[in-house]
Design a protein around this motif. Sequence first.
Motif, PDB file in Angstrom:
ATOM      1  N   SER A 123     -60.155  33.581  -8.686  1.00 25.22           N
ATOM      2  CA  SER A 123     -61.344  33.292  -7.599  1.00 25.22           C
ATOM      3  C   SER A 123     -60.726  33.909  -6.392  1.00 25.22           C
ATOM      4  CB  SER A 123     -62.000  31.870  -7.838  1.00 25.22           C
ATOM      5  OG  SER A 123     -60.899  31.125  -7.900  1.00 25.22           O
ATOM      6  N   GLY A 142     -64.187  28.564 -17.829  1.00 24.01           N
ATOM      7  CA  GLY A 142     -63.188  29.584 -17.476  1.00 24.01           C
ATOM      8  C   GLY A 142     -62.395  29.292 -16.474  1.00 24.01           C
ATOM      9  N   SER A 181     -58.890  28.042  -9.724  1.00 25.60           N
ATOM     10  CA  SER A 181     -59.948  27.422  -9.245  1.00 25.60           C
ATOM     11  C   SER A 181     -60.030  25.933  -9.920  1.00 25.60           C
ATOM     12  CB  SER A 181     -61.431  27.992  -9.578  1.00 25.60           C
ATOM     13  OG  SER A 181     -61.381  28.446 -11.073  1.00 25.60           O
ATOM     14  N   ASP A 196     -61.347  27.272 -21.791  1.00 26.95           N
ATOM     15  CA  ASP A 196     -61.157  28.603 -21.776  1.00 26.95           C
ATOM     16  C   ASP A 196     -60.765  28.951 -23.308  1.00 26.95           C
ATOM     17  OD1 ASP A 196     -60.116  30.913 -19.330  1.00 26.95           O
ATOM     18  OD2 ASP A 196     -59.738  31.421 -21.521  1.00 26.95           O
ATOM     19  N   ASP A 229     -67.703  30.003 -14.545  1.00 28.53           N
ATOM     20  CA  ASP A 229     -66.762  31.295 -14.340  1.00 28.53           C
ATOM     21  C   ASP A 229     -66.469  31.840 -15.822  1.00 28.53           C
ATOM     22  OD1 ASP A 229     -66.094  33.046 -12.663  1.00 28.53           O
ATOM     23  OD2 ASP A 229     -64.119  31.954 -12.104  1.00 28.53           O
TER      24      ASP A 229
HETATM   25  C1  LIG Z   1     -62.956  34.885 -14.366  1.00 30.65           C
HETATM   26  S1  LIG Z   1     -62.016  34.200 -15.363  1.00 30.65           S
HETATM   27  C2  LIG Z   1     -61.861  32.716 -14.729  1.00 30.65           C
HETATM   28  C3  LIG Z   1     -61.268  32.568 -13.485  1.00 30.65           C
HETATM   29  C4  LIG Z   1     -60.757  31.289 -12.995  1.00 30.65           C
HETATM   30  N1  LIG Z   1     -62.038  30.336 -12.907  1.00 30.65           N
HETATM   31  C5  LIG Z   1     -60.102  31.167 -11.517  1.00 30.65           C
HETATM   32  O1  LIG Z   1     -60.700  30.965 -10.671  1.00 30.65           O
HETATM   33  O2  LIG Z   1     -58.936  31.716 -11.555  1.00 30.65           O
HETATM   34  C6  LIG Z   1     -62.821  33.886 -16.846  1.00 30.65           C
HETATM   35  C7  LIG Z   1     -62.119  33.227 -17.913  1.00 30.65           C
HETATM   36  O3  LIG Z   1     -63.322  32.816 -19.133  1.00 30.65           O
HETATM   37  C8  LIG Z   1     -62.521  33.032 -20.383  1.00 30.65           C
HETATM   38  N2  LIG Z   1     -63.658  32.925 -21.225  1.00 30.65           N
HETATM   39  C9  LIG Z   1     -64.365  34.042 -21.411  1.00 30.65           C
HETATM   40  N3  LIG Z   1     -65.132  34.041 -22.409  1.00 30.65           N
HETATM   41  C10 LIG Z   1     -65.115  32.623 -22.741  1.00 30.65           C
HETATM   42  C11 LIG Z   1     -65.748  31.925 -23.781  1.00 30.65           C
HETATM   43  N4  LIG Z   1     -66.970  32.179 -24.662  1.00 30.65           N
HETATM   44  N5  LIG Z   1     -65.465  30.572 -23.916  1.00 30.65           N
HETATM   45  C12 LIG Z   1     -64.329  30.070 -22.994  1.00 30.65           C
HETATM   46  N6  LIG Z   1     -63.693  30.672 -22.035  1.00 30.65           N
HETATM   47  C13 LIG Z   1     -64.111  32.016 -22.068  1.00 30.65           C
HETATM   48  C14 LIG Z   1     -61.689  33.888 -20.283  1.00 30.65           C
HETATM   49  O4  LIG Z   1     -60.679  33.744 -21.430  1.00 30.65           O
HETATM   50  C15 LIG Z   1     -61.094  34.082 -18.735  1.00 30.65           C
HETATM   51  O5  LIG Z   1     -59.866  33.415 -18.696  1.00 30.65           O
END
Ligand SMILES: C[S@@+](CC[C@H](N)C(=O)[O-])C[C@H]1O[C@@H](n2cnc3c(N)ncnc32)[C@H](O)[C@@H]1O
Length: 226
Positions: free
Chosen positions: A45, A69, A75, A93, A139
Amino acid sequence: MNKKNFLIDANIEQYCETHTTPENQTLQQLTRETNLKTMLPQMLSGKILGRLLTTLVELVKPQHILELGTFTGYSAICMAQALPENGLLVTIDNNPEIETTARKYFKMSGLEQKIRLIIGDVLQTLPDLNMHFDMAFIDADKEHFPDYYPLVMEKMNPGGIVIVDNILWYGKTVDAEQNDRITQKIRQFNDLVQADEQVTNVLLPLCDGVMVVWKKNVRRESRKNN
Ligand SMILES: C[S@@+](CC[C@H](N)C(=O)[O-])C[C@H]1O[C@@H](n2cnc3c(N)ncnc32)[C@H](O)[C@@H]1O
């Protein structure tokens, strides 16, 4: 600058970053490691949204926070660092490859007692979570935002606040010629929120579009009416 921002001019974003409380050393190191070791470091983020999340925790004073996420934990750390001693952040995640890095930085930031990391799919793990939350940050994958919304709202306490990232999706959400699956799902999510009478909401043209949803404090309002 980490998260590439297509909505805001790079100079303006740079200026905003230099006039925002700086990240601590752990977050700087986490950003470096994420850039070096992950395939999609732009998912992190970053400074402005991260500081906004910290500030919201300071203002709202939640006891329990839900995050969908985790990625490498940026975050989660931004929010958990403003939680009270007995507060808890639950972050989900589905990618087991992020676990080692995220746990390493939760420990390094001295916040591991306040963060519970669940490795699993949101749709499979969230319904079984027997907890209610005062704040949530959505997210994870954008494709499921419309599915996540009712699940998250059901677990929010009255007066709780939900922050959702990537709501403008590089501007595609407002471009009638863009009709790919994710863009359609984000529009569907935005319409769901807009039609939901249990909330008030504001869509901020910040970063990639941030929706702030407030679940009305029905208990407090009904007390007022008595
Ligand atoms: C945009 S990143 C999150 C960034 C984090 N919030 C940050 O600020 O650093 C999205 C995350 O969602 C996870 N993700 C995607 N689909 C998912 C699901 N169905 N269930 C759980 N996690 C998921 C991905 O593995 C990824 O690590």
